[in-house]
Design a protein around this motif. Structure first.
Motif, PDB file in Angstrom:
ATOM      1  N   ASN A  52       0.801  -1.219   0.000  1.00  9.99           N
ATOM      2  CA  ASN A  52       0.000   0.000   0.000  1.00  9.99           C
ATOM      3  C   ASN A  52       0.841   1.280   0.000  1.00  9.99           C
ATOM      4  O   ASN A  52       0.302   2.382   0.076  1.00  9.99           O
ATOM      5  CB  ASN A  52      -0.979   0.013   1.179  1.00  9.99           C
ATOM      6  N   ALA A  53       2.160   1.150  -0.112  1.00 10.04           N
ATOM      7  CA  ALA A  53       3.031   2.325  -0.188  1.00 10.04           C
ATOM      8  C   ALA A  53       2.890   2.963  -1.571  1.00 10.04           C
ATOM      9  O   ALA A  53       2.867   2.267  -2.582  1.00 10.04           O
ATOM     10  CB  ALA A  53       4.487   1.928   0.052  1.00 10.04           C
ATOM     11  N   THR A  54       2.781   4.288  -1.592  1.00 11.97           N
ATOM     12  CA  THR A  54       2.681   4.996  -2.874  1.00 11.97           C
ATOM     13  C   THR A  54       4.069   5.406  -3.339  1.00 11.97           C
ATOM     14  O   THR A  54       5.025   5.476  -2.550  1.00 11.97           O
ATOM     15  CB  THR A  54       1.804   6.253  -2.743  1.00 11.97           C
ATOM     16  N   PHE A  55       4.162   5.694  -4.633  1.00  7.83           N
ATOM     17  CA  PHE A  55       5.439   6.176  -5.165  1.00  7.83           C
ATOM     18  C   PHE A  55       5.828   7.485  -4.488  1.00  7.83           C
ATOM     19  O   PHE A  55       7.005   7.731  -4.228  1.00  7.83           O
ATOM     20  CB  PHE A  55       5.359   6.357  -6.683  1.00  7.83           C
ATOM     21  N   ASP A  56       4.840   8.313  -4.192  1.00  4.03           N
ATOM     22  CA  ASP A  56       5.095   9.576  -3.508  1.00  4.03           C
ATOM     23  C   ASP A  56       5.703   9.331  -2.125  1.00  4.03           C
ATOM     24  O   ASP A  56       6.677   9.980  -1.742  1.00  4.03           O
ATOM     25  CB  ASP A  56       3.795  10.376  -3.404  1.00  4.03           C
ATOM     26  N   GLU A  57       5.148   8.389  -1.391  1.00  5.35           N
ATOM     27  CA  GLU A  57       5.679   8.052  -0.064  1.00  5.35           C
ATOM     28  C   GLU A  57       7.113   7.531  -0.156  1.00  5.35           C
ATOM     29  O   GLU A  57       7.905   7.720   0.761  1.00  5.35           O
ATOM     30  CB  GLU A  57       4.806   7.004   0.621  1.00  5.35           C
ATOM     31  N   LEU A  58       7.420   6.878  -1.266  1.00  5.45           N
ATOM     32  CA  LEU A  58       8.761   6.332  -1.476  1.00  5.45           C
ATOM     33  C   LEU A  58       9.702   7.366  -2.088  1.00  5.45           C
ATOM     34  O   LEU A  58      10.852   7.062  -2.395  1.00  5.45           O
ATOM     35  CB  LEU A  58       8.691   5.092  -2.377  1.00  5.45           C
ATOM     36  N   GLU A  59       9.165   8.595  -2.268  1.00  2.00           N
ATOM     37  CA  GLU A  59       9.917   9.710  -2.845  1.00  2.00           C
ATOM     38  C   GLU A  59      10.392   9.411  -4.267  1.00  2.00           C
ATOM     39  O   GLU A  59      11.503   9.770  -4.657  1.00  2.00           O
ATOM     40  CB  GLU A  59      11.074  10.111  -1.931  1.00  2.00           C
ATOM     41  N   LEU A  95       0.027   2.717 -18.694  1.00  3.92           N
ATOM     42  CA  LEU A  95       0.042   2.098 -17.374  1.00  3.92           C
ATOM     43  C   LEU A  95      -0.795   2.881 -16.375  1.00  3.92           C
ATOM     44  O   LEU A  95      -1.340   2.305 -15.436  1.00  3.92           O
ATOM     45  CB  LEU A  95       1.483   1.979 -16.860  1.00  3.92           C
ATOM     46  N   GLY A  96      -0.898   4.178 -16.564  1.00  3.01           N
ATOM     47  CA  GLY A  96      -1.694   5.003 -15.659  1.00  3.01           C
ATOM     48  C   GLY A  96      -1.098   5.139 -14.271  1.00  3.01           C
ATOM     49  O   GLY A  96      -1.824   5.313 -13.300  1.00  3.01           O
ATOM     50  N   LEU A  97       0.221   5.048 -14.177  1.00  5.52           N
ATOM     51  CA  LEU A  97       0.864   5.144 -12.875  1.00  5.52           C
ATOM     52  C   LEU A  97       1.245   6.588 -12.575  1.00  5.52           C
ATOM     53  O   LEU A  97       1.699   7.314 -13.452  1.00  5.52           O
ATOM     54  CB  LEU A  97       2.133   4.273 -12.833  1.00  5.52           C
ATOM     55  N   GLY A  98       1.035   6.979 -11.325  1.00  2.97           N
ATOM     56  CA  GLY A  98       1.385   8.322 -10.894  1.00  2.97           C
ATOM     57  C   GLY A  98       1.865   8.305  -9.462  1.00  2.97           C
ATOM     58  O   GLY A  98       1.999   7.236  -8.856  1.00  2.97           O
ATOM     59  N   PRO A  99       2.098   9.483  -8.894  1.00  6.95           N
ATOM     60  CA  PRO A  99       2.632   9.572  -7.536  1.00  6.95           C
ATOM     61  C   PRO A  99       1.763   8.903  -6.476  1.00  6.95           C
ATOM     62  O   PRO A  99       2.269   8.419  -5.472  1.00  6.95           O
ATOM     63  CB  PRO A  99       2.722  11.078  -7.269  1.00  6.95           C
ATOM     64  N   THR A 100       0.457   8.863  -6.696  1.00 10.50           N
ATOM     65  CA  THR A 100      -0.432   8.262  -5.693  1.00 10.50           C
ATOM     66  C   THR A 100      -0.688   6.774  -5.933  1.00 10.50           C
ATOM     67  O   THR A 100      -1.410   6.143  -5.158  1.00 10.50           O
ATOM     68  CB  THR A 100      -1.778   9.005  -5.648  1.00 10.50           C
ATOM     69  N   SER A 101      -0.093   6.218  -6.972  1.00  7.37           N
ATOM     70  CA  SER A 101      -0.237   4.779  -7.230  1.00  7.37           C
ATOM     71  C   SER A 101       0.514   3.986  -6.170  1.00  7.37           C
ATOM     72  O   SER A 101       1.624   4.349  -5.781  1.00  7.37           O
ATOM     73  CB  SER A 101       0.332   4.414  -8.606  1.00  7.37           C
ATOM     74  N   THR A 102      -0.112   2.909  -5.707  1.00 11.47           N
ATOM     75  CA  THR A 102       0.542   2.041  -4.730  1.00 11.47           C
ATOM     76  C   THR A 102       1.348   0.973  -5.456  1.00 11.47           C
ATOM     77  O   THR A 102       1.178   0.758  -6.663  1.00 11.47           O
ATOM     78  CB  THR A 102      -0.491   1.344  -3.825  1.00 11.47           C
ATOM     79  N   ALA A 106       0.585  -0.714  -9.020  1.00  8.09           N
ATOM     80  CA  ALA A 106       1.631  -0.731 -10.042  1.00  8.09           C
ATOM     81  C   ALA A 106       1.871  -2.155 -10.539  1.00  8.09           C
ATOM     82  O   ALA A 106       1.999  -2.387 -11.741  1.00  8.09           O
ATOM     83  CB  ALA A 106       2.920  -0.134  -9.495  1.00  8.09           C
ATOM     84  N   ALA A 107       1.911  -3.113  -9.613  1.00  4.56           N
ATOM     85  CA  ALA A 107       2.120  -4.512 -10.007  1.00  4.56           C
ATOM     86  C   ALA A 107       0.987  -4.986 -10.911  1.00  4.56           C
ATOM     87  O   ALA A 107       1.220  -5.649 -11.922  1.00  4.56           O
ATOM     88  CB  ALA A 107       2.235  -5.401  -8.768  1.00  4.56           C
TER      89      ALA A 107
END
Length: 95
Positions: A27-34, A60-67, A71-72
């Motif tokens: 559940n970690a987002t890309f934003d949380e992972l910096e 893919l529709g991936l962004g900073p709030t994607s977990t 993403a997987a």
């Protein structure tokens, strides 16, 4: 690399972006992972290199709030579609 699950994604992020494994939760987002959008694109390139497939980042529709779980799932869909497209192209080339 047939399937891209959260564990595989976490391993790639740990190896290529030196992110602490404790931070790599589904559940970690890309934003949380910096990780910014450029880092996400770099991740897609790493996956392309490992799978030998060409993936379209925009699809893919991936962004900073994607977990990582999202993403997987998105990466698995893209890899499955790329395999299907590749097999269709090979089949039609053989006709």
């Amino acid at each position: 690399m047939a399937q891209i699950n959260e564990a595989t994604l976490a391993q790639l992020l740990s190896e290529h972006f030196e992110i602490d494994a404790d931070q790599l939760r589904p559940n970690a987002t890309f934003d949380e992972l910096e990780l910014d959008s450029l880092a996400v694109m770099e991740l897609v390139v790493v996956i392309e290199e490992q799978t030998g497939l060409e993936l379209v980042e925009e699809d893919l529709g991936l962004g900073p709030t994607s977990t990582l779980a999202e993403a997987a799932q998105a990466l698995n869909r893209a890899v499955d579609e790329a395999h299907t497209d590749s097999n269709s192209a090979q089949g039609s080339a053989l006709r």
